[in-house]
Write a protein that holds these residues in place. Sequence first.
Motif, PDB file in Angstrom:
ATOM      1  N   ILE A  55       0.856  -1.179   0.000  1.00 17.19           N
ATOM      2  CA  ILE A  55       0.000   0.000   0.000  1.00 17.19           C
ATOM      3  C   ILE A  55       0.897   1.235   0.000  1.00 17.19           C
ATOM      4  CG2 ILE A  55      -1.962  -1.075   1.176  1.00 17.19           C
ATOM      5  CD1 ILE A  55      -0.976   0.225   3.767  1.00 17.19           C
ATOM      6  N   LEU A  56       0.345   2.352  -0.427  1.00 16.45           N
ATOM      7  CA  LEU A  56       1.072   3.618  -0.418  1.00 16.45           C
ATOM      8  C   LEU A  56       0.606   4.421   0.789  1.00 16.45           C
ATOM      9  CD1 LEU A  56       3.128   5.165  -2.233  1.00 16.45           C
ATOM     10  CD2 LEU A  56       1.164   6.345  -3.236  1.00 16.45           C
ATOM     11  N   VAL A  57       1.573   4.942   1.561  1.00 21.48           N
ATOM     12  CA  VAL A  57       1.223   5.715   2.752  1.00 21.48           C
ATOM     13  C   VAL A  57       1.872   7.091   2.691  1.00 21.48           C
ATOM     14  CG1 VAL A  57       1.061   3.629   4.157  1.00 21.48           C
ATOM     15  CG2 VAL A  57       3.204   4.929   4.133  1.00 21.48           C
ATOM     16  N   ASP A  58       1.302   8.017   3.444  1.00 25.68           N
ATOM     17  CA  ASP A  58       1.938   9.310   3.675  1.00 25.68           C
ATOM     18  C   ASP A  58       2.925   9.143   4.827  1.00 25.68           C
ATOM     19  OD1 ASP A  58       0.448  10.702   1.734  1.00 25.68           O
ATOM     20  OD2 ASP A  58      -1.221  10.955   3.134  1.00 25.68           O
ATOM     21  N   GLY A  77      -6.497   6.170   7.271  1.00 31.62           N
ATOM     22  CA  GLY A  77      -6.194   6.802   8.551  1.00 31.62           C
ATOM     23  C   GLY A  77      -5.463   5.922   9.541  1.00 31.62           C
ATOM     24  N   GLU A  78      -5.119   4.702   9.146  1.00 34.57           N
ATOM     25  CA  GLU A  78      -4.413   3.795  10.048  1.00 34.57           C
ATOM     26  C   GLU A  78      -2.958   4.237  10.205  1.00 34.57           C
ATOM     27  OE1 GLU A  78      -3.579  -1.030  10.462  1.00 34.57           O
ATOM     28  OE2 GLU A  78      -4.318  -0.166   8.576  1.00 34.57           O
ATOM     29  N   LEU A  79      -2.457   4.192  11.428  1.00 37.64           N
ATOM     30  CA  LEU A  79      -1.085   4.588  11.728  1.00 37.64           C
ATOM     31  C   LEU A  79      -0.211   3.334  11.762  1.00 37.64           C
ATOM     32  CD1 LEU A  79       0.267   7.352  12.405  1.00 37.64           C
ATOM     33  CD2 LEU A  79       0.051   6.724  14.813  1.00 37.64           C
ATOM     34  N   LEU A  80       0.896   3.361  11.000  1.00 41.31           N
ATOM     35  CA  LEU A  80       1.766   2.198  10.891  1.00 41.31           C
ATOM     36  C   LEU A  80       3.200   2.565  11.189  1.00 41.31           C
ATOM     37  CD1 LEU A  80       0.610   0.681   7.453  1.00 41.31           C
ATOM     38  CD2 LEU A  80      -0.183   0.010   9.733  1.00 41.31           C
ATOM     39  N   TYR A  81       3.910   1.659  11.865  1.00 43.46           N
ATOM     40  CA  TYR A  81       5.368   1.675  11.823  1.00 43.46           C
ATOM     41  C   TYR A  81       5.767   0.593  10.837  1.00 43.46           C
ATOM     42  CZ  TYR A  81      10.211   0.686  12.677  1.00 43.46           C
ATOM     43  OH  TYR A  81      11.548   0.466  12.479  1.00 43.46           O
ATOM     44  N   PHE A  82       6.697   0.908   9.931  1.00 42.92           N
ATOM     45  CA  PHE A  82       7.049  -0.075   8.915  1.00 42.92           C
ATOM     46  C   PHE A  82       8.533  -0.028   8.598  1.00 42.92           C
ATOM     47  CE2 PHE A  82       6.064   3.827   6.692  1.00 42.92           C
ATOM     48  CZ  PHE A  82       6.950   3.889   5.636  1.00 42.92           C
ATOM     49  N   PRO A 107      -1.302   2.279  17.996  1.00 42.11           N
ATOM     50  CA  PRO A 107      -2.553   2.783  18.563  1.00 42.11           C
ATOM     51  C   PRO A 107      -2.851   4.195  18.063  1.00 42.11           C
ATOM     52  CG  PRO A 107      -1.165   1.821  20.271  1.00 42.11           C
ATOM     53  CD  PRO A 107      -0.321   1.918  19.037  1.00 42.11           C
ATOM     54  N   PRO A 108      -4.132   4.510  17.850  1.00 40.37           N
ATOM     55  CA  PRO A 108      -4.484   5.886  17.471  1.00 40.37           C
ATOM     56  C   PRO A 108      -3.949   6.869  18.506  1.00 40.37           C
ATOM     57  CG  PRO A 108      -6.387   4.432  17.263  1.00 40.37           C
ATOM     58  CD  PRO A 108      -5.310   3.634  17.942  1.00 40.37           C
ATOM     59  N   GLY A 109      -3.442   7.981  18.027  1.00 37.41           N
ATOM     60  CA  GLY A 109      -2.896   8.984  18.930  1.00 37.41           C
ATOM     61  C   GLY A 109      -1.425   8.810  19.247  1.00 37.41           C
ATOM     62  N   THR A 110      -0.791   7.735  18.763  1.00 38.22           N
ATOM     63  CA  THR A 110       0.644   7.546  18.983  1.00 38.22           C
ATOM     64  C   THR A 110       1.413   8.691  18.333  1.00 38.22           C
ATOM     65  OG1 THR A 110       0.449   5.137  19.024  1.00 38.22           O
ATOM     66  CG2 THR A 110       2.620   6.044  18.560  1.00 38.22           C
ATOM     67  N   ASP A 111       2.361   9.262  19.070  1.00 35.13           N
ATOM     68  CA  ASP A 111       3.196  10.319  18.514  1.00 35.13           C
ATOM     69  C   ASP A 111       4.195   9.671  17.556  1.00 35.13           C
ATOM     70  OD1 ASP A 111       4.985  12.388  17.957  1.00 35.13           O
ATOM     71  OD2 ASP A 111       4.975  13.161  20.004  1.00 35.13           O
TER      72      ASP A 111
END
Length: 319
Positions: free
Chosen positions: A29-32, A72-77, A102-106
Amino acid sequence: MYAAVVRSFGAPPRFERFPAPTASGEHEILVDVLAAGLHPRVRSAADGSHYTSDGALPLVPGIDAVGRTPQGELLYFVAPDTGPGTMAERAVVDRRRAVTLPPGTDPVPMAAAMNPGMSSWVALRRRVSFRPGDSVLVLGATGGAGRLAVRIARQLGAGHVVGAGRDPRRLDLLKGLGADDVVALDGDDKDVAERLGRVAAEVDVVIDYVWGRPTEQAMRALLTARADRSRALAWIQIGSMAGQDITLPAALLRAANLTVLGSGQGSVSTAGIVAELPSLAAEIAAGTLAVDPLPMPLARVEQAWNTPAEPGRRIVLIP
């Protein structure tokens, strides 16, 4: 898109336009990109010196990042082995090399700490049979990854942790991070050997970020001072700040129960590394394992490349 682009191994990346990557694989997938850490591993790839470098230019550096999916999902990759890196406005993510945050992770502290923390976390969890109560020596404990290794060893249940490095001021700080003892690696060989033998002779695991001459000194000191030389000692080679090679006498191997092994790309499978990411990310998100981030705009990548960061700090580029 805009990205940091390396066009010569002898110069820092420049901020310029670059073709946006395309997600094409089944799991891609492509992410920002929200934040990408400027790690030593990134620098070595960008100057062509890392052992995985294929010499191809131009390249976009960056080996990991925190990004947001179109949903809107937050990923570390961790970046795929092929294609542009993560120091760009957008990046391709292979979902098999990513974990949901988790949502809200900095994203900035997460991008700062995951890579340096991963080195010792994966080493202790995947490369040796580390047991709660085992004792650990961290060689190069005053660097960013070494400082985290002290805390990670303690977090994973080490009974005794020794930090060794050259900077006395930074060594003193390690006692507040979980080190029971510290050893200064400065001075003549005899003094260093005496200190290491007195404080760290009975450790079970060495996490080595230095290699080179300090490792030669430390190996001889620990193994000759050991009360029972048949007691197993696992020496995990992770970094090479002090040199790429060592001389290891044959007699030293025969006279002690020493296992020397590395931890990094290739010695641990990608699946094995990714399997450790959720638990490490949870510790970082909880504040247990933190690196002080120094955020800088991606547009200032040339300045960031030349900005020194104190141990315990990590430059993080923000697109």
